[in-house]
Design a protein around this motif. Sequence first.
Motif, PDB file in Angstrom:
ATOM      1  N   UNK A  21     -35.018 -16.174  -3.313  1.00  0.00           N
ATOM      2  CA  UNK A  21     -35.409 -15.052  -2.491  1.00  0.00           C
ATOM      3  C   UNK A  21     -36.381 -15.479  -1.410  1.00  0.00           C
ATOM      4  N   UNK A  22     -37.253 -16.417  -1.721  1.00  0.00           N
ATOM      5  CA  UNK A  22     -38.220 -16.869  -0.721  1.00  0.00           C
ATOM      6  C   UNK A  22     -37.510 -17.524   0.464  1.00  0.00           C
ATOM      7  N   UNK A  23     -36.536 -18.366   0.178  1.00  0.00           N
ATOM      8  CA  UNK A  23     -35.819 -19.023   1.268  1.00  0.00           C
ATOM      9  C   UNK A  23     -35.073 -18.023   2.139  1.00  0.00           C
ATOM     10  N   UNK A  24     -34.511 -17.012   1.521  1.00  0.00           N
ATOM     11  CA  UNK A  24     -33.813 -15.987   2.286  1.00  0.00           C
ATOM     12  C   UNK A  24     -34.793 -15.252   3.198  1.00  0.00           C
ATOM     13  N   UNK A  25     -35.961 -14.912   2.678  1.00  0.00           N
ATOM     14  CA  UNK A  25     -36.980 -14.246   3.486  1.00  0.00           C
ATOM     15  C   UNK A  25     -37.396 -15.132   4.664  1.00  0.00           C
ATOM     16  N   UNK A  26     -37.625 -16.410   4.385  1.00  0.00           N
ATOM     17  CA  UNK A  26     -38.033 -17.349   5.432  1.00  0.00           C
ATOM     18  C   UNK A  26     -36.987 -17.397   6.530  1.00  0.00           C
ATOM     19  N   UNK A  46     -44.610 -23.155   3.009  1.00  0.00           N
ATOM     20  CA  UNK A  46     -44.251 -22.660   1.692  1.00  0.00           C
ATOM     21  C   UNK A  46     -44.076 -23.853   0.766  1.00  0.00           C
ATOM     22  N   UNK A  47     -44.736 -23.831  -0.382  1.00  0.00           N
ATOM     23  CA  UNK A  47     -44.679 -24.930  -1.341  1.00  0.00           C
ATOM     24  C   UNK A  47     -44.040 -24.428  -2.615  1.00  0.00           C
ATOM     25  N   UNK A  48     -42.914 -25.021  -2.971  1.00  0.00           N
ATOM     26  CA  UNK A  48     -42.167 -24.639  -4.165  1.00  0.00           C
ATOM     27  C   UNK A  48     -42.430 -25.660  -5.275  1.00  0.00           C
ATOM     28  N   UNK A  49     -42.324 -25.249  -6.522  1.00  0.00           N
ATOM     29  CA  UNK A  49     -42.481 -26.128  -7.681  1.00  0.00           C
ATOM     30  C   UNK A  49     -43.858 -26.801  -7.721  1.00  0.00           C
ATOM     31  N   UNK A  50     -44.912 -26.039  -7.516  1.00  0.00           N
ATOM     32  CA  UNK A  50     -46.262 -26.592  -7.500  1.00  0.00           C
ATOM     33  C   UNK A  50     -46.964 -26.343  -8.821  1.00  0.00           C
TER      34      UNK A  50
END
Length: 52
Positions: free
Chosen positions: A1-6, A46-50
């Motif tokens: 969902x975050x990538x879609x928003x971006x 945006x940082x994923x998997x942190x």
Amino acid sequence: MALQYIKENLPRKETLHVVAEDLCFSTHTLVNLADAFARIGGKHLFIDEIHK
């Protein structure tokens, strides 16, 4: 969902999405990345998997 928003809401040239588990971060820090990104005009990081 975050990538879609971006993709739908933020300018591509000012936005960066990274995965903290990437091998790049075994030799570089997120602080270095954020600094370099800001110097070239980056505004949204945006940082994923942190989780480490």
